[in-house]
Design a protein around this motif. Structure first.
Motif, PDB file in Angstrom:
ATOM      1  N   PHE A 196     -12.369  -3.680   4.636  1.00 54.75           N
ATOM      2  CA  PHE A 196     -12.212  -2.753   3.516  1.00 54.75           C
ATOM      3  C   PHE A 196     -10.761  -2.419   3.171  1.00 54.75           C
ATOM      4  CE2 PHE A 196     -16.556  -2.166   4.947  1.00 54.75           C
ATOM      5  CZ  PHE A 196     -17.258  -2.122   3.756  1.00 54.75           C
ATOM      6  N   LEU A 197      -9.822  -2.697   4.061  1.00 56.66           N
ATOM      7  CA  LEU A 197      -8.416  -2.534   3.718  1.00 56.66           C
ATOM      8  C   LEU A 197      -7.971  -3.695   2.825  1.00 56.66           C
ATOM      9  CD1 LEU A 197      -6.847  -1.384   7.112  1.00 56.66           C
ATOM     10  CD2 LEU A 197      -6.944  -0.035   4.990  1.00 56.66           C
ATOM     11  N   PRO A 198      -6.831  -3.586   2.147  1.00 58.77           N
ATOM     12  CA  PRO A 198      -6.331  -4.706   1.350  1.00 58.77           C
ATOM     13  C   PRO A 198      -6.210  -5.963   2.206  1.00 58.77           C
ATOM     14  CG  PRO A 198      -5.083  -2.737   0.855  1.00 58.77           C
ATOM     15  CD  PRO A 198      -5.970  -2.383   2.009  1.00 58.77           C
ATOM     16  N   PRO A 199      -6.538  -7.132   1.663  1.00 62.18           N
ATOM     17  CA  PRO A 199      -6.493  -8.366   2.454  1.00 62.18           C
ATOM     18  C   PRO A 199      -5.082  -8.753   2.897  1.00 62.18           C
ATOM     19  CG  PRO A 199      -6.946  -8.846   0.144  1.00 62.18           C
ATOM     20  CD  PRO A 199      -7.043  -7.360   0.294  1.00 62.18           C
ATOM     21  N   SER A 200      -4.072  -8.310   2.176  1.00 62.27           N
ATOM     22  CA  SER A 200      -2.687  -8.569   2.575  1.00 62.27           C
ATOM     23  C   SER A 200      -2.308  -7.592   3.687  1.00 62.27           C
ATOM     24  CB  SER A 200      -1.746  -8.388   1.383  1.00 62.27           C
ATOM     25  OG  SER A 200      -0.416  -8.223   1.815  1.00 62.27           O
ATOM     26  N   PHE A 201      -1.908  -8.128   4.865  1.00 61.42           N
ATOM     27  CA  PHE A 201      -1.583  -7.222   5.961  1.00 61.42           C
ATOM     28  C   PHE A 201      -0.431  -6.283   5.627  1.00 61.42           C
ATOM     29  CE2 PHE A 201       0.776  -5.878   9.686  1.00 61.42           C
ATOM     30  CZ  PHE A 201      -0.218  -5.209  10.375  1.00 61.42           C
ATOM     31  N   PRO A 202       0.657  -6.745   5.027  1.00 62.28           N
ATOM     32  CA  PRO A 202       1.724  -5.789   4.696  1.00 62.28           C
ATOM     33  C   PRO A 202       1.239  -4.638   3.829  1.00 62.28           C
ATOM     34  CG  PRO A 202       2.576  -8.004   4.554  1.00 62.28           C
ATOM     35  CD  PRO A 202       1.087  -8.133   4.754  1.00 62.28           C
ATOM     36  N   GLN A 203       0.336  -4.912   2.879  1.00 70.51           N
ATOM     37  CA  GLN A 203      -0.196  -3.835   2.050  1.00 70.51           C
ATOM     38  C   GLN A 203      -1.092  -2.909   2.869  1.00 70.51           C
ATOM     39  OE1 GLN A 203      -2.114  -5.441  -1.430  1.00 70.51           O
ATOM     40  NE2 GLN A 203      -0.309  -6.619  -2.052  1.00 70.51           N
ATOM     41  N   ALA A 204      -1.941  -3.504   3.712  1.00 67.19           N
ATOM     42  CA  ALA A 204      -2.823  -2.688   4.556  1.00 67.19           C
ATOM     43  C   ALA A 204      -2.005  -1.835   5.524  1.00 67.19           C
ATOM     44  CB  ALA A 204      -3.780  -3.600   5.321  1.00 67.19           C
ATOM     45  N   ALA A 205      -0.949  -2.415   6.082  1.00 62.36           N
ATOM     46  CA  ALA A 205      -0.096  -1.673   7.018  1.00 62.36           C
ATOM     47  C   ALA A 205       0.562  -0.495   6.323  1.00 62.36           C
ATOM     48  CB  ALA A 205       0.949  -2.611   7.607  1.00 62.36           C
ATOM     49  N   ASP A 206       0.998  -0.687   5.086  1.00 62.09           N
ATOM     50  CA  ASP A 206       1.595   0.400   4.324  1.00 62.09           C
ATOM     51  C   ASP A 206       0.590   1.531   4.118  1.00 62.09           C
ATOM     52  OD1 ASP A 206       3.751   1.510   2.476  1.00 62.09           O
ATOM     53  OD2 ASP A 206       2.049   1.343   1.100  1.00 62.09           O
ATOM     54  N   VAL A 207      -0.666   1.183   3.832  1.00 62.62           N
ATOM     55  CA  VAL A 207      -1.718   2.194   3.683  1.00 62.62           C
ATOM     56  C   VAL A 207      -1.873   2.991   4.970  1.00 62.62           C
ATOM     57  CG1 VAL A 207      -4.208   2.525   3.413  1.00 62.62           C
ATOM     58  CG2 VAL A 207      -2.982   0.972   1.870  1.00 62.62           C
ATOM     59  N   LEU A 208      -1.928   2.310   6.106  1.00 60.02           N
ATOM     60  CA  LEU A 208      -2.124   3.009   7.379  1.00 60.02           C
ATOM     61  C   LEU A 208      -0.931   3.900   7.706  1.00 60.02           C
ATOM     62  CD1 LEU A 208      -3.740   0.206   9.591  1.00 60.02           C
ATOM     63  CD2 LEU A 208      -4.870   2.187   8.544  1.00 60.02           C
ATOM     64  N   ARG A 209       0.272   3.460   7.413  1.00 63.17           N
ATOM     65  CA  ARG A 209       1.445   4.301   7.687  1.00 63.17           C
ATOM     66  C   ARG A 209       1.421   5.564   6.839  1.00 63.17           C
ATOM     67  NH1 ARG A 209       4.099  -0.782   7.662  1.00 63.17           N
ATOM     68  NH2 ARG A 209       4.943  -0.398   5.571  1.00 63.17           N
ATOM     69  N   ARG A 210       1.063   5.402   5.560  1.00 68.02           N
ATOM     70  CA  ARG A 210       1.015   6.577   4.693  1.00 68.02           C
ATOM     71  C   ARG A 210      -0.122   7.507   5.098  1.00 68.02           C
ATOM     72  NH1 ARG A 210      -0.255   5.432  -0.398  1.00 68.02           N
ATOM     73  NH2 ARG A 210      -0.603   3.179  -0.187  1.00 68.02           N
ATOM     74  N   ALA A 211      -1.244   6.949   5.541  1.00 69.86           N
ATOM     75  CA  ALA A 211      -2.355   7.786   6.010  1.00 69.86           C
ATOM     76  C   ALA A 211      -1.951   8.575   7.245  1.00 69.86           C
ATOM     77  CB  ALA A 211      -3.579   6.915   6.296  1.00 69.86           C
ATOM     78  N   ALA A 212      -1.256   7.921   8.181  1.00 71.19           N
ATOM     79  CA  ALA A 212      -0.828   8.601   9.410  1.00 71.19           C
ATOM     80  C   ALA A 212       0.185   9.694   9.118  1.00 71.19           C
ATOM     81  CB  ALA A 212      -0.247   7.580  10.386  1.00 71.19           C
ATOM     82  N   ALA A 213       1.029   9.491   8.104  1.00 71.72           N
ATOM     83  CA  ALA A 213       2.036  10.491   7.753  1.00 71.72           C
ATOM     84  C   ALA A 213       1.413  11.719   7.105  1.00 71.72           C
ATOM     85  CB  ALA A 213       3.067   9.875   6.812  1.00 71.72           C
TER      86      ALA A 213
END
Length: 358
Positions: free
Chosen positions: A60-77
């Motif tokens: 369910f996250l974006p298929p591009s890992f860099p984009q998905a990683a950015d989502v997780l970092r912003r969620a954690a912040a």
């Protein structure tokens, strides 16, 4: 009866992770993710549940890992996750970020204050050892205690529950991290350093002792406490060099009296119970620590280094007079006559004969 740890990975923890992601990425299909991640969860054990939720994230996250990683970092912040809601995100990074180590390590750094990334980081130590160790040295100098602790904990050679990383078998790679962190102001970090040193001592006792000697020579506000905990495995095994590092000298004026087995003879298979009386005046011991072991050897044995069994460790502050009773399992022993010895700081203080029968 407390509930099993695996039950902490549940619809509530999964929903908390979904909510955190939806706040920064509205296109995330939170309801569908929760349904997929909870489906089939019940029969799974703890780490299987974590992996199952991480696999749901990948859908369910974006298929591009860099984009998905950015989502997780912003969620954690933005959202305070916890161990159970954040752990699957770490697993997702370890599973899908190996081809993007810079993005992945930045994301683990953002997640580790919510749920320690000590397990996830091991995939990167294996796939990108130089890059990851360099990052760990940077984290060891961070103002964030969670990153400092990750530098030590994630690189432990025998981290419980974790995948073994062959490169960590060489303690010279991680001792520089411990050198930087051993006198950390946070007990949370120092305890990790001590556990890491204990791991090293298990496989490389001589290196652990040399490291301890150097730390003791260099000093530090917390050195004594870290060494006591970090050398605990060697102390339990009766390593005299470890005793010396924690001020447990062989000449401690302890007296052991009345050592005796509880019965004249003990059938093999039943516990051999013994008792003795301990006396110590701390004024004569000059602040030394008292470490007690016992040895059980065949009566005719002349072994110079019998196997020692740990009894206790203490730093007596007042005159000590107490009776101690312990039992030793005999299932693996043969019938015959034995000698029981009580040792204080590695020095034999009392002996008594005992007999095992058929």
């Amino acid at each position: 009866m407390p509930k099993p740890l695996k039950d902490e990975i549940n619809p509530v923890s999964i929903g908390k992770l979904a909510s955190a992601i939806m706040q920064v990425h509205p296109r995330f299909a939170g309801t569908e993710f929760v349904a997929a991640a909870t489906h089939g969860l019940d029969p799974l054990e703890l780490k299987q549940r974590v992996a199952h939720v991480a696999a749901g994230l990948a859908r369910f996250l974006p298929p591009s890992f860099p984009q998905a990683a950015d989502v997780l970092r912003r969620a954690a912040a933005r959202t305070a996750l916890d161990l159970w809601s954040g752990w699957p995100a770490n697993d997702y990074v370890a599973d899908h970020g190996l081809h993007h180590p810079d993005d992945a390590l930045r994301t683990l750094a953002a997640l580790t204050s919510h749920a320690s990334a000590e397990f996830a980081i091991r995939a990167f130590l294996t796939a990108h050892p130089d890059r990851t160790l360099t990052q760990m040295h940077t984290w060891a100098a961070s103002s964030d205690l969670h990153l400092r602790r990750l530098a030590s904990e994630g690189s432990r050679p025998r981290l419980p529950w974790a995948t073994r990383v062959p490169l960590l078998a060489d303690p010279e790679l991680t001792i520089p991290l411990l050198d930087r962190l051993r006198d950390d102001p946070e007990a949370y970090v120092r305890r990790s350093v001590a556990n890491h040193l204990n791991d090293i001592a298990h496989d490389h006792p001589a290196i652990a002792i040399l490291t301890g000697l150097r730390w003791a020579d260099e000093g530090g506000k917390h050195t004594d406490t870290v060494l006591r905990h970090g050398l605990r495995g060697l102390i339990r095994r009766g390593n005299l060099d470890a005793f010396a590092l924690i001020n447990a000298g062989p000449d401690i004026p302890a007296r052991i009296t009345g050592l005796r087995p509880a019965r004249d003879s003990t059938p093999v298979g039943q516990p051999l119970t013994f008792r003795f009386d301990l006396h110590l005046d701390p004024r004569q011991a000059a602040g030394e620590r008292l470490i007690l072991h016992y040895a059980l050897t065949p009566a005719l044995s002349d072994a110079d280094s019998p196997r020692l069994h740990f009894l206790s460790q203490s730093a007596p502050q007042a005159p000590l007079r107490r009776s101690i009773e312990r039992s030793h399992p005999t299932q693996s022993l043969r019938p015959g006559n034995y000698r029981l010895t009580i040792l204080a700081n590695g020095t034999p203080h009392a002996h008594a004969p005992c007999t095992l029968t058929e």
